[in-house]
Design a protein around this motif. Structure first.
Motif, PDB file in Angstrom:
ATOM      1  N   GLY A  61       0.933  -1.050   0.021  1.00 38.95           N
ATOM      2  CA  GLY A  61       0.123  -0.036   0.033  1.00 38.95           C
ATOM      3  C   GLY A  61       0.724   1.319   0.138  1.00 38.95           C
ATOM      4  N   GLU A  69      -3.355   3.465   2.901  1.00 34.01           N
ATOM      5  CA  GLU A  69      -4.154   2.536   2.198  1.00 34.01           C
ATOM      6  C   GLU A  69      -3.348   1.307   2.131  1.00 34.01           C
ATOM      7  OE1 GLU A  69      -6.383   2.175  -1.969  1.00 34.01           O
ATOM      8  OE2 GLU A  69      -6.202   4.254  -1.021  1.00 34.01           O
ATOM      9  N   SER A  71      -3.565  -3.301   0.740  1.00 26.29           N
ATOM     10  CA  SER A  71      -4.590  -4.126   0.138  1.00 26.29           C
ATOM     11  C   SER A  71      -4.090  -5.582   0.142  1.00 26.29           C
ATOM     12  CB  SER A  71      -5.447  -3.585  -1.113  1.00 26.29           C
ATOM     13  OG  SER A  71      -4.442  -3.685  -1.959  1.00 26.29           O
ATOM     14  N   ALA A  78     -10.831  -9.057  -3.291  1.00 24.18           N
ATOM     15  CA  ALA A  78      -9.755  -7.939  -2.757  1.00 24.18           C
ATOM     16  C   ALA A  78     -10.311  -7.487  -1.399  1.00 24.18           C
ATOM     17  CB  ALA A  78      -9.343  -6.883  -3.800  1.00 24.18           C
ATOM     18  N   THR A  80      -9.281  -3.899   1.073  1.00 22.01           N
ATOM     19  CA  THR A  80      -8.825  -2.904   1.045  1.00 22.01           C
ATOM     20  C   THR A  80      -9.010  -2.152   2.442  1.00 22.01           C
ATOM     21  OG1 THR A  80      -8.855  -2.691  -1.381  1.00 22.01           O
ATOM     22  CG2 THR A  80      -8.538  -0.584  -0.269  1.00 22.01           C
ATOM     23  N   TYR A  81      -8.122  -1.544   2.980  1.00 24.53           N
ATOM     24  CA  TYR A  81      -8.177  -0.786   4.270  1.00 24.53           C
ATOM     25  C   TYR A  81      -7.529   0.725   3.886  1.00 24.53           C
ATOM     26  CZ  TYR A  81      -8.268  -4.883   7.373  1.00 24.53           C
ATOM     27  OH  TYR A  81      -8.547  -5.910   8.057  1.00 24.53           O
ATOM     28  N   LYS A  82      -8.505   1.621   4.180  1.00 19.02           N
ATOM     29  CA  LYS A  82      -7.983   2.924   3.986  1.00 19.02           C
ATOM     30  C   LYS A  82      -8.411   3.643   5.340  1.00 19.02           C
ATOM     31  CE  LYS A  82      -9.756   3.321  -0.666  1.00 19.02           C
ATOM     32  NZ  LYS A  82     -10.481   3.884  -1.805  1.00 19.02           N
TER      33      LYS A  82
END
Length: 111
Positions: A61, A69, A71, A78, A80-82
């Protein structure tokens, strides 16, 4: 003197946040909740690491300012962390787990 106070405040606000290390992520979704241990390695804006929960995966990320961010891919899609680094010890944000959305909080794991 007032100008010096503003400069000091600006420098403090721009203090670099260090996210390198091991974190405990607490995730909440409509489908349930869970925790994961995440190891982050930050080099410039590049983030790499590993997530460990009921599975294991490497992550990739970015960290731009305080915006984190990352992933990884699971067999169902997928993830994904934001989030936003609130300090060198706390991150909050959202997670998208193959279309299931939720929130997370993360705290640095005690040494």
């Amino acid at each position: 003197m007032l100008a010096m106070a503003f400069v000091a405040a600006a420098v403090h606000a721009q203090a670099k946040i260090d996210l390198n290390g091991t974190w405990v992520f607490a995730v909440e979704t409509d489908q349930g909740s869970g925790t994961a241990t995440v190891t982050l390695k930050v080099e410039g804006e590049k983030v790499t690491g590993h997530i460990s929960a009921t599975f294991e995966s490497d992550i990739k990320g970015t960290l731009k300012g305080q915006a984190l961010e990352f992933s990884f891919i699971r067999d169902f899609g997928a993830v994904t962390y934001k989030g936003t680094a609130e300090s060198s010890d706390a991150i909050k944000g959202t997670v998208d787990i193959a279309g299931v959305t939720g929130t997370f909080t993360a705290k640095r794991k005690p040494a």
